[in-house]
Design a protein around this motif. Structure first.
Motif, short mmCIF file in Angstrom:
data_model
loop_
_atom_site.label_atom_id
_atom_site.label_comp_id
_atom_site.label_asym_id
_atom_site.label_seq_id
_atom_site.Cartn_x
_atom_site.Cartn_y
_atom_site.Cartn_z
N GLN A 246 30.81 -17.76 47.39
CA GLN A 246 30.51 -18.97 48.17
C GLN A 246 29.59 -19.86 47.35
O GLN A 246 28.69 -19.38 46.66
CB GLN A 246 29.84 -18.60 49.49
CG GLN A 246 29.64 -19.78 50.40
CD GLN A 246 29.05 -19.38 51.74
OE1 GLN A 246 28.97 -18.21 52.07
NE2 GLN A 246 28.63 -20.35 52.51
N ALA A 247 29.83 -21.18 47.44
CA ALA A 247 29.03 -22.13 46.67
C ALA A 247 28.93 -23.45 47.40
O ALA A 247 29.69 -23.72 48.34
CB ALA A 247 29.65 -22.35 45.29
N THR A 248 27.98 -24.26 46.96
CA THR A 248 27.80 -25.61 47.50
C THR A 248 28.19 -26.61 46.42
O THR A 248 27.76 -26.49 45.27
CB THR A 248 26.33 -25.83 47.91
OG1 THR A 248 25.97 -24.84 48.87
CG2 THR A 248 26.14 -27.21 48.52
N VAL A 249 28.99 -27.60 46.78
CA VAL A 249 29.41 -28.64 45.84
C VAL A 249 28.24 -29.59 45.60
O VAL A 249 27.65 -30.10 46.55
CB VAL A 249 30.62 -29.42 46.40
CG1 VAL A 249 31.00 -30.56 45.46
CG2 VAL A 249 31.80 -28.49 46.63
N VAL A 250 27.89 -29.80 44.33
CA VAL A 250 26.77 -30.69 44.00
C VAL A 250 27.22 -31.97 43.31
O VAL A 250 26.48 -32.96 43.29
CB VAL A 250 25.68 -29.97 43.17
CG1 VAL A 250 25.02 -28.88 43.99
CG2 VAL A 250 26.24 -29.40 41.89
N ALA A 251 28.43 -31.98 42.72
CA ALA A 251 28.96 -33.20 42.10
C ALA A 251 30.47 -33.07 41.97
O ALA A 251 30.98 -31.96 41.78
CB ALA A 251 28.34 -33.42 40.72
N VAL B 6 32.11 -24.14 49.79
CA VAL B 6 33.45 -23.77 49.35
C VAL B 6 33.55 -22.30 49.00
O VAL B 6 32.55 -21.63 48.72
CB VAL B 6 33.91 -24.63 48.15
CG1 VAL B 6 34.03 -26.09 48.53
CG2 VAL B 6 32.97 -24.47 46.97
N LEU B 7 34.80 -21.79 49.01
CA LEU B 7 35.10 -20.43 48.60
C LEU B 7 35.71 -20.48 47.21
O LEU B 7 36.68 -21.20 46.97
CB LEU B 7 36.09 -19.79 49.58
CG LEU B 7 36.50 -18.36 49.28
CD1 LEU B 7 35.30 -17.42 49.42
CD2 LEU B 7 37.62 -17.93 50.20
N LEU B 8 35.12 -19.73 46.28
CA LEU B 8 35.55 -19.74 44.88
C LEU B 8 36.37 -18.51 44.56
O LEU B 8 36.23 -17.47 45.22
CB LEU B 8 34.32 -19.75 43.96
CG LEU B 8 33.35 -20.90 44.14
CD1 LEU B 8 32.12 -20.68 43.26
CD2 LEU B 8 34.01 -22.22 43.81
N PRO B 9 37.22 -18.59 43.52
CA PRO B 9 37.90 -17.38 43.07
C PRO B 9 36.89 -16.41 42.46
O PRO B 9 35.80 -16.82 42.05
CB PRO B 9 38.88 -17.89 42.02
CG PRO B 9 38.33 -19.20 41.58
CD PRO B 9 37.57 -19.75 42.73
N GLU B 10 37.25 -15.13 42.41
CA GLU B 10 36.32 -14.12 41.89
C GLU B 10 36.00 -14.36 40.41
O GLU B 10 34.88 -14.16 39.98
CB GLU B 10 36.92 -12.73 42.07
CG GLU B 10 35.93 -11.62 41.78
CD GLU B 10 36.45 -10.26 42.17
OE1 GLU B 10 35.79 -9.27 41.81
OE2 GLU B 10 37.50 -10.17 42.82
N TYR B 11 36.99 -14.82 39.66
CA TYR B 11 36.79 -15.07 38.23
C TYR B 11 37.13 -16.52 37.93
O TYR B 11 37.89 -17.15 38.65
CB TYR B 11 37.66 -14.14 37.38
CG TYR B 11 37.34 -12.69 37.62
CD1 TYR B 11 36.21 -12.11 37.07
CD2 TYR B 11 38.16 -11.92 38.42
CE1 TYR B 11 35.91 -10.78 37.30
CE2 TYR B 11 37.87 -10.58 38.66
CZ TYR B 11 36.74 -10.02 38.10
OH TYR B 11 36.43 -8.71 38.33
N GLY B 12 36.60 -17.03 36.85
CA GLY B 12 36.92 -18.38 36.42
C GLY B 12 35.72 -19.30 36.49
O GLY B 12 34.61 -18.89 36.81
#
Length: 100
Positions: free
Chosen positions: A41-46, A69-75
Motif C-alpha cells: 500500500q502506498a500514497t501517491v505524491v506526484a 493505491v495497491l502496488l504489485p509485490e515487485y517492480g
C-alpha cells in the motif's frame, strides 16, 4: 519545501511513498523485520501528465495526488529524495486504488 515537489514524473509515471510496515501485531507481539513482508500500500505524491496516444492526444493518469493505491509485490524504481525513499511506477502497473 518537500522533496517530491521538486520532482515531476514524466509521461504516465506515478511517484508513491510506501506506507510503513507494521512492527506490532494486533495482539501486541513484535514482528521481526524479516517476517514483516513487503508493504503493497502506498500514497501517491506526484503524477506525470499522462502518456501520448497515436493520435497525439494525452491520455491522463488514472490516479491523483493523495490517493491510496495497491502496488504489485515487485517492480517500481526506487528514488531517494532528501534521504527519503519513494518509488516510481507506471500508471498501468498500479493494481488499484482504495476508495472511502
Amino acid at each position: 519545501m518537500q522533496a517530491f515537489r521538486k520532482f515531476l514524473p514524466m509521461f504516465d509515471r506515478v511517484l508513491v511513498e510506501r506506507v510503513a510496515a507494521e512492527t506490532v501485531s494486533k495482539g501486541g507481539i513484535m514482528i521481526p523485520e524479516k517476517a514483516q513482508g513487503k508493504v503493497q500500500q502506498a500514497t501517491v505524491v506526484a503524477v506525470g501528465p499522462g502518456s501520448t496516444r497515436k493520435d497525439g492526444k494525452v491520455s491522463p493518469v488514472c490516479v491523483n495526488v493523495g490517493d491510496k493505491v495497491l502496488l504489485p509485490e515487485y517492480g517500481g524504481t526506487k528514488v531517494v529524495l532528501e534521504d527519503k525513499d519513494y518509488f516510481l511506477f507506471r500508471d498501468g502497473d498500479i493494481l488499484g486504488k482504495y476508495v472511502e
